[in-house]
Design a protein around this motif. Structure first.
Motif, PDB file in Angstrom:
ATOM      1  N   ASP A   1       5.380  -1.715  17.425  1.00  0.00           N
ATOM      2  CA  ASP A   1       5.910  -2.581  16.367  1.00  0.00           C
ATOM      3  C   ASP A   1       4.888  -2.697  15.241  1.00  0.00           C
ATOM      4  O   ASP A   1       3.682  -2.847  15.492  1.00  0.00           O
ATOM      5  CB  ASP A   1       6.213  -3.976  16.916  1.00  0.00           C
ATOM      6  N   GLY A   2       5.369  -2.618  14.017  1.00  0.00           N
ATOM      7  CA  GLY A   2       4.502  -2.767  12.857  1.00  0.00           C
ATOM      8  C   GLY A   2       3.737  -1.516  12.482  1.00  0.00           C
ATOM      9  O   GLY A   2       2.896  -1.547  11.587  1.00  0.00           O
ATOM     10  N   VAL A   3       4.018  -0.392  13.148  1.00  0.00           N
ATOM     11  CA  VAL A   3       3.336   0.876  12.861  1.00  0.00           C
ATOM     12  C   VAL A   3       4.349   1.842  12.258  1.00  0.00           C
ATOM     13  O   VAL A   3       5.434   2.026  12.785  1.00  0.00           O
ATOM     14  CB  VAL A   3       2.704   1.479  14.132  1.00  0.00           C
ATOM     15  N   VAL A   4       3.969   2.459  11.146  1.00  0.00           N
ATOM     16  CA  VAL A   4       4.848   3.379  10.430  1.00  0.00           C
ATOM     17  C   VAL A   4       4.246   4.779  10.486  1.00  0.00           C
ATOM     18  O   VAL A   4       3.050   4.953  10.244  1.00  0.00           O
ATOM     19  CB  VAL A   4       5.004   2.936   8.951  1.00  0.00           C
ATOM     20  N   ALA A   5       5.071   5.771  10.787  1.00  0.00           N
ATOM     21  CA  ALA A   5       4.638   7.171  10.800  1.00  0.00           C
ATOM     22  C   ALA A   5       4.814   7.767   9.409  1.00  0.00           C
ATOM     23  O   ALA A   5       5.829   7.554   8.762  1.00  0.00           O
ATOM     24  CB  ALA A   5       5.453   7.970  11.811  1.00  0.00           C
ATOM     25  N   VAL A   6       3.815   8.521   8.977  1.00  0.00           N
ATOM     26  CA  VAL A   6       3.890   9.245   7.706  1.00  0.00           C
ATOM     27  C   VAL A   6       3.797  10.729   8.046  1.00  0.00           C
ATOM     28  O   VAL A   6       2.763  11.195   8.515  1.00  0.00           O
ATOM     29  CB  VAL A   6       2.743   8.854   6.750  1.00  0.00           C
TER      30      VAL A   6
ATOM     31  N   VAL B   1       4.653   7.027   2.027  1.00  0.00           N
ATOM     32  CA  VAL B   1       5.405   5.824   2.351  1.00  0.00           C
ATOM     33  C   VAL B   1       4.714   4.636   1.688  1.00  0.00           C
ATOM     34  O   VAL B   1       3.523   4.685   1.389  1.00  0.00           O
ATOM     35  CB  VAL B   1       5.493   5.635   3.883  1.00  0.00           C
ATOM     36  N   VAL B   2       5.493   3.596   1.427  1.00  0.00           N
ATOM     37  CA  VAL B   2       4.935   2.340   0.941  1.00  0.00           C
ATOM     38  C   VAL B   2       5.123   1.323   2.053  1.00  0.00           C
ATOM     39  O   VAL B   2       6.219   1.184   2.593  1.00  0.00           O
ATOM     40  CB  VAL B   2       5.631   1.867  -0.359  1.00  0.00           C
ATOM     41  N   ILE B   3       4.052   0.610   2.390  1.00  0.00           N
ATOM     42  CA  ILE B   3       4.106  -0.392   3.448  1.00  0.00           C
ATOM     43  C   ILE B   3       3.691  -1.737   2.871  1.00  0.00           C
ATOM     44  O   ILE B   3       2.755  -1.815   2.073  1.00  0.00           O
ATOM     45  CB  ILE B   3       3.217   0.011   4.650  1.00  0.00           C
TER      46      ILE B   3
ATOM     47  N   ARG C   1       4.636   5.693  -5.802  1.00  0.00           N
ATOM     48  CA  ARG C   1       4.063   6.509  -6.873  1.00  0.00           C
ATOM     49  C   ARG C   1       3.800   7.948  -6.427  1.00  0.00           C
ATOM     50  O   ARG C   1       3.560   8.818  -7.237  1.00  0.00           O
ATOM     51  CB  ARG C   1       2.740   5.922  -7.353  1.00  0.00           C
ATOM     52  N   PHE C   2       3.823   8.180  -5.126  1.00  0.00           N
ATOM     53  CA  PHE C   2       3.550   9.510  -4.592  1.00  0.00           C
ATOM     54  C   PHE C   2       4.809  10.335  -4.380  1.00  0.00           C
ATOM     55  O   PHE C   2       4.731  11.477  -3.970  1.00  0.00           O
ATOM     56  CB  PHE C   2       2.814   9.412  -3.252  1.00  0.00           C
ATOM     57  N   ARG C   3       5.963   9.768  -4.621  1.00  0.00           N
ATOM     58  CA  ARG C   3       7.209  10.498  -4.385  1.00  0.00           C
ATOM     59  C   ARG C   3       7.216  11.764  -5.236  1.00  0.00           C
ATOM     60  O   ARG C   3       6.890  11.732  -6.425  1.00  0.00           O
ATOM     61  CB  ARG C   3       8.399   9.609  -4.730  1.00  0.00           C
ATOM     62  N   ALA C   4       7.597  12.873  -4.635  1.00  0.00           N
ATOM     63  CA  ALA C   4       7.602  14.160  -5.329  1.00  0.00           C
ATOM     64  C   ALA C   4       8.661  14.174  -6.420  1.00  0.00           C
ATOM     65  O   ALA C   4       9.757  13.647  -6.253  1.00  0.00           O
ATOM     66  CB  ALA C   4       7.874  15.285  -4.341  1.00  0.00           C
ATOM     67  N   ALA C   5       8.319  14.787  -7.545  1.00  0.00           N
ATOM     68  CA  ALA C   5       9.273  14.921  -8.646  1.00  0.00           C
ATOM     69  C   ALA C   5      10.332  15.946  -8.278  1.00  0.00           C
ATOM     70  O   ALA C   5      10.063  16.925  -7.592  1.00  0.00           O
ATOM     71  CB  ALA C   5       8.547  15.357  -9.913  1.00  0.00           C
TER      72      ALA C   5
ATOM     73  N   PHE D   1       0.856  -1.178   0.000  1.00  0.00           N
ATOM     74  CA  PHE D   1       0.000   0.000   0.000  1.00  0.00           C
ATOM     75  C   PHE D   1       0.893   1.228   0.000  1.00  0.00           C
ATOM     76  O   PHE D   1       1.813   1.338   0.807  1.00  0.00           O
ATOM     77  CB  PHE D   1      -0.885   0.061   1.248  1.00  0.00           C
ATOM     78  N   ALA D   2       0.626   2.167  -0.905  1.00  0.00           N
ATOM     79  CA  ALA D   2       1.286   3.465  -0.884  1.00  0.00           C
ATOM     80  C   ALA D   2       0.314   4.424  -0.207  1.00  0.00           C
ATOM     81  O   ALA D   2      -0.873   4.435  -0.533  1.00  0.00           O
ATOM     82  CB  ALA D   2       1.602   3.937  -2.300  1.00  0.00           C
ATOM     83  N   VAL D   3       0.820   5.196   0.752  1.00  0.00           N
ATOM     84  CA  VAL D   3      -0.022   6.122   1.497  1.00  0.00           C
ATOM     85  C   VAL D   3       0.605   7.510   1.443  1.00  0.00           C
ATOM     86  O   VAL D   3       1.775   7.680   1.764  1.00  0.00           O
ATOM     87  CB  VAL D   3      -0.171   5.681   2.978  1.00  0.00           C
TER      88      VAL D   3
END
Length: 137
Positions: free
Chosen positions: A51-56, A62-64, A95-99, A27-29
């Protein structure tokens, strides 16, 4: 909340569970809100620092990996407030990474001073405008 499309925008108000109608390995968020949000594919509490939690971070992405049972069950847990855009995907690319911003078109790498005149030095293969060339003699 059940999602029937590959990409969706979700409004968060505390812990929110999103379930996609198919299994995606990633998943991309993208966090469109003004504060950090937290995501997990394994922790329903989705508590910051667990554990298992990612901060955005705000305005970040981020991609998880969908790490539940073999590629998970399509469920993503989110915690925060504001909106996020989520994309189910089959690879780990963001896909969300800034150009990156481009320059002014010229790859002028420096200059060389010869008899008081500054001559521009360009990267190999870069086009040189006629206005940038001078005959020194």
């Amino acid at each position: 909340m059940s999602i029937g499309t590959r990409e969706a925008t979700v409004t968060l108000s505390g812990v929110t569970t999103v379930t996609f109608d198919r299994r995606y390995p990633y998943f991309a968020v993208r966090n469109d809100s003004s504060a950090p949000v937290y995501i997990s594919t394994v922790s329903a509490d989705c508590t910051a620092g667990a554990d298992g939690v990612v901060a955005v971070p705000k305005d970040g992405s981020v991609v998880i990996a969908n790490c539940g049972d073999i590629f998970g069950d399509g469920t993503l847990y989110l915690n925060g407030s504001g909106t996020v855009t989520i994309m189910g995907q089959y690879d780990g690319g963001n896909r969300f990474r800034a150009a990156k911003k481009g320059g002014d078109g010229g790859l002028k790498t420096g200059g060389l001073t010869l008899h008081g005149q500054v001559l521009p030095i360009y990267a190999v293969g870069e086009a040189v405008d006629i206005a940038d060339t001078e005959v020194i003699g």
